[in-house]
Structures are given as structure tokens and as C-alpha cells.
Design a protein around this motif. Sequence first.
Motif, PDB file in Angstrom:
ATOM      1  N   TYR A   1       0.827  -1.204   0.000  1.00 31.01           N
ATOM      2  CA  TYR A   1       0.000   0.000   0.000  1.00 31.01           C
ATOM      3  C   TYR A   1       0.866   1.261   0.000  1.00 31.01           C
ATOM      4  CZ  TYR A   1      -3.755   3.216   1.329  1.00 31.01           C
ATOM      5  OH  TYR A   1      -4.651   4.254   1.362  1.00 31.01           O
ATOM      6  N   LEU A   2       1.955   1.251   0.757  1.00 26.73           N
ATOM      7  CA  LEU A   2       2.878   2.390   0.750  1.00 26.73           C
ATOM      8  C   LEU A   2       3.419   2.633  -0.650  1.00 26.73           C
ATOM      9  CD1 LEU A   2       5.089   1.975   3.971  1.00 26.73           C
ATOM     10  CD2 LEU A   2       3.229   3.585   3.599  1.00 26.73           C
ATOM     11  N   SER A   3       3.788   1.556  -1.320  1.00 23.86           N
ATOM     12  CA  SER A   3       4.345   1.680  -2.663  1.00 23.86           C
ATOM     13  C   SER A   3       3.298   2.244  -3.632  1.00 23.86           C
ATOM     14  CB  SER A   3       4.826   0.311  -3.151  1.00 23.86           C
ATOM     15  OG  SER A   3       5.542   0.429  -4.352  1.00 23.86           O
ATOM     16  N   ASN A   4       2.050   1.778  -3.495  1.00 28.56           N
ATOM     17  CA  ASN A   4       0.970   2.303  -4.340  1.00 28.56           C
ATOM     18  C   ASN A   4       0.760   3.795  -4.100  1.00 28.56           C
ATOM     19  OD1 ASN A   4       0.538  -0.260  -5.342  1.00 28.56           O
ATOM     20  ND2 ASN A   4      -1.216  -0.683  -4.016  1.00 28.56           N
TER      21      ASN A   4
ATOM     22  N   PHE B   1       1.082   6.740  -6.916  1.00 24.24           N
ATOM     23  CA  PHE B   1      -0.100   7.542  -7.244  1.00 24.24           C
ATOM     24  C   PHE B   1       0.147   9.036  -7.030  1.00 24.24           C
ATOM     25  CE2 PHE B   1      -4.061   9.592  -5.849  1.00 24.24           C
ATOM     26  CZ  PHE B   1      -4.867   9.389  -6.965  1.00 24.24           C
ATOM     27  N   HIS B   2       0.648   9.399  -5.850  1.00 22.08           N
ATOM     28  CA  HIS B   2       0.801  10.816  -5.536  1.00 22.08           C
ATOM     29  C   HIS B   2       1.978  11.455  -6.276  1.00 22.08           C
ATOM     30  CE1 HIS B   2      -2.405  11.323  -2.623  1.00 22.08           C
ATOM     31  NE2 HIS B   2      -2.106  10.139  -2.147  1.00 22.08           N
ATOM     32  N   THR B   3       2.970  10.663  -6.638  1.00 18.87           N
ATOM     33  CA  THR B   3       4.074  11.211  -7.428  1.00 18.87           C
ATOM     34  C   THR B   3       3.605  11.535  -8.846  1.00 18.87           C
ATOM     35  OG1 THR B   3       5.682   9.954  -6.124  1.00 18.87           O
ATOM     36  CG2 THR B   3       6.434  10.834  -8.228  1.00 18.87           C
ATOM     37  N   PHE B   4       2.756  10.691  -9.401  1.00 16.00           N
ATOM     38  CA  PHE B   4       2.183  11.005 -10.711  1.00 16.00           C
ATOM     39  C   PHE B   4       1.281  12.237 -10.628  1.00 16.00           C
ATOM     40  CE2 PHE B   4       2.977   6.544 -12.389  1.00 16.00           C
ATOM     41  CZ  PHE B   4       3.799   6.975 -13.421  1.00 16.00           C
ATOM     42  N   LYS B   5       0.524  12.371  -9.532  1.00 14.75           N
ATOM     43  CA  LYS B   5      -0.305  13.556  -9.360  1.00 14.75           C
ATOM     44  C   LYS B   5       0.565  14.810  -9.251  1.00 14.75           C
ATOM     45  CE  LYS B   5      -4.108  13.969  -7.329  1.00 14.75           C
ATOM     46  NZ  LYS B   5      -5.235  14.119  -6.370  1.00 14.75           N
TER      47      LYS B   5
ATOM     48  N   GLU C   1       9.883   2.161  -7.341  1.00 16.33           N
ATOM     49  CA  GLU C   1       8.795   1.476  -6.645  1.00 16.33           C
ATOM     50  C   GLU C   1       8.204   0.364  -7.505  1.00 16.33           C
ATOM     51  OE1 GLU C   1       7.777   1.694  -3.469  1.00 16.33           O
ATOM     52  OE2 GLU C   1       9.568   2.944  -3.293  1.00 16.33           O
ATOM     53  N   VAL C   2       8.084   0.596  -8.801  1.00 13.48           N
ATOM     54  CA  VAL C   2       7.568  -0.443  -9.702  1.00 13.48           C
ATOM     55  C   VAL C   2       8.504  -1.653  -9.700  1.00 13.48           C
ATOM     56  CG1 VAL C   2       7.060  -1.014 -12.112  1.00 13.48           C
ATOM     57  CG2 VAL C   2       6.306   1.180 -11.158  1.00 13.48           C
TER      58      VAL C   2
ATOM     59  N   ARG D   1      -7.359  -4.573  -6.495  1.00 15.07           N
ATOM     60  CA  ARG D   1      -6.511  -4.846  -5.332  1.00 15.07           C
ATOM     61  C   ARG D   1      -6.114  -3.555  -4.627  1.00 15.07           C
ATOM     62  NH1 ARG D   1      -3.755  -8.693  -2.789  1.00 15.07           N
ATOM     63  NH2 ARG D   1      -1.760  -8.176  -1.829  1.00 15.07           N
ATOM     64  N   ARG D   2      -5.826  -2.516  -5.378  1.00 15.19           N
ATOM     65  CA  ARG D   2      -5.468  -1.238  -4.764  1.00 15.19           C
ATOM     66  C   ARG D   2      -6.625  -0.687  -3.947  1.00 15.19           C
ATOM     67  NH1 ARG D   2      -1.404   2.102  -8.832  1.00 15.19           N
ATOM     68  NH2 ARG D   2       0.097   0.403  -9.062  1.00 15.19           N
ATOM     69  N   GLY D   3      -7.839  -0.869  -4.461  1.00 18.43           N
ATOM     70  CA  GLY D   3      -9.008  -0.435  -3.713  1.00 18.43           C
ATOM     71  C   GLY D   3      -9.181  -1.225  -2.429  1.00 18.43           C
ATOM     72  N   MET D   4      -8.945  -2.531  -2.497  1.00 24.56           N
ATOM     73  CA  MET D   4      -9.062  -3.378  -1.304  1.00 24.56           C
ATOM     74  C   MET D   4      -8.001  -3.019  -0.263  1.00 24.56           C
ATOM     75  SD  MET D   4     -11.673  -5.367  -1.582  1.00 24.56           S
ATOM     76  CE  MET D   4     -12.405  -3.874  -2.265  1.00 24.56           C
ATOM     77  N   LEU D   5      -6.782  -2.747  -0.714  1.00 27.97           N
ATOM     78  CA  LEU D   5      -5.722  -2.353   0.213  1.00 27.97           C
ATOM     79  C   LEU D   5      -6.051  -1.021   0.886  1.00 27.97           C
ATOM     80  CD1 LEU D   5      -2.485  -3.339  -1.763  1.00 27.97           C
ATOM     81  CD2 LEU D   5      -3.299  -4.358   0.374  1.00 27.97           C
ATOM     82  N   LYS D   6      -6.642  -0.112   0.139  1.00 29.53           N
ATOM     83  CA  LYS D   6      -7.054   1.181   0.704  1.00 29.53           C
ATOM     84  C   LYS D   6      -8.105   0.975   1.792  1.00 29.53           C
ATOM     85  CE  LYS D   6      -9.086   5.640  -0.623  1.00 29.53           C
ATOM     86  NZ  LYS D   6     -10.293   5.558   0.220  1.00 29.53           N
TER      87      LYS D   6
END
Length: 275
Positions: free
Chosen positions: A181-184, A188-192, A219-220, A245-250
Motif C-alpha cells: 500500500y505504501l508503494s501504491n 499515485f501521488h508522485t504522478f499527481k 517502486e515499480v 486490489r489497490r481499492g481493497m488495500l485502501k
Amino acid sequence: MIDIQVKLHDRYSVECKVGYHVDRDTGENEFRMNAWFFIPHSLDINASTYPKEAFYRDVKSNVRLITPIYTLEEIASGEWTPFVFLEDAFQHLVADGTRDALASYEYQIKMFTSIFKSALRGMAGETIHHEVESGEREGMVDRYVECVQLIVRRYRDLKAIINVPEILREALNYFSFGDEYLSNLVEFHTFKLLDGLKTTDPGCYDRTVKLLLSLVYAEVDYKKQNGYLVADPESKDRNQTVIYRRGMLKKYAESDLFLKASKKKDGVLVEQIYL
């Protein structure tokens, strides 16, 4: 005091985010809110097509605690940071090994990732929108990258504490959930941040794009090495699984911030008297 924000959650849901500011000197804070929804007649949504019973069945009420406020720099350095509680929970789990220790350990991982998410979003937003002198924004990007790298490295270094034969398998799973989740979040926020800089400060974007993309690529690569799912431009099914999966981890990471809330429809007493 009540603060309300309304937005579209998805194609089928409207989200009303209500913030309650409690009085700590009062033993019990009570809030009451009435809501009215005005819907165009042309949509043909009325008491006959959408009765009260269906409305109250569809309404979902969640009460969520505010995430403890830290900056990225505060998390990355200093003695009194979330890392103190996190490391203590790791040590206590190894020493104790009980279910209570495991529950505390899992709670601290969830809380840490939620705090990190809030701090990451805050610093990325400040870097994009803050009014700064020429060259200062580039320094903010450098601090962003430095803090992120330090935080994720410190979290991953904690695995050495629980990497012992007698540790429960669940503990390793909880650590991996937090790690992925940290990696996600970083990705996400670096792309933003990149998208925001491209619009607000193209010059800074051109000077920092390689640095920020190197953070994402690192990270990838880390996720691939550890068997975490990553997006694949050639596979639609895989990308759907990644998003799910990203949604579930959130949801997993933020689950301890939600409290149970009861709900009731208005006019129950009148209805019962009438019946």
C-alpha cells in the motif's frame, strides 16, 4: 461546527462528507443534521418509483476519525514520530506473540499507512499550489523525494525485526499489505505531483521530471521483485485486477479509522402511531 462537502463518488453514488469538530471539554458531543435532496422532475424519481424504504436501504453512513496530522518531514525525522509506535509494536509482537500483540501490531501498520497517505497528499499539493519564489519549488520536490525514500526504507527495514522463525504467518502478511500500500501511494501521488507541476510550473516540471519518474520506477521494480501486482499496458484483465486490489488495500488500511454508526429514518414515531 459542521463542514459539508458533496461530490460524485462514482457513476451511481453521491458522497456527502460531513466534518464534525468536537468539543473535548464536553463529555458527550451531539450533532443533528437534516438533509433535503432536490431532484429534477424529468428524472421521474418520486415516492412511487423510489419509496422511503428503498432510500434508507441504499443510504450508507460511515463515521471516520480524522487521520493524525504529520508532515512528511516530521515522519521522516525526529524522535516523536509514528515510527516510534510502529517499531514498538513490532518489538512487542516478537517478545509477546499473543493475539492482542498481533492486533496492536496490525493496528499500528494501518495507522502508519493512513498517516503517510495524508502527509504525502499534503506535501504534493503544497508543492503544486504554494506560491514560491523562483527555484524554491524545485527544492520542495527534492525534499519530497528525499522524505519519501527515507520513510519507505525505514518501514521496510522493520521487517528484520519480525523475520524470525516463530513469528505468525499473519504478521508477515500484514507487513506485506502495508508495504504494498505504501508503494501504491508513492506511485499515485508522485504522478499527481508530476501532472500538477506540468500545469502550474512547466519549467520546474522539465527540471524535476527525471527525478520524480526515477522514484516511481524504483517502486515499480520493487513491487515486481516482491511479487506485488503492477499495471501492464498489454493486459486489460491484469489492470482491472490491479485497480481492484489497490481499492481493497485502501479499504484495509483505513478500516480502523471508521466507527460503527446507527441510522434511523425520520418520522418513525408518526408512522407507528398511524399504523
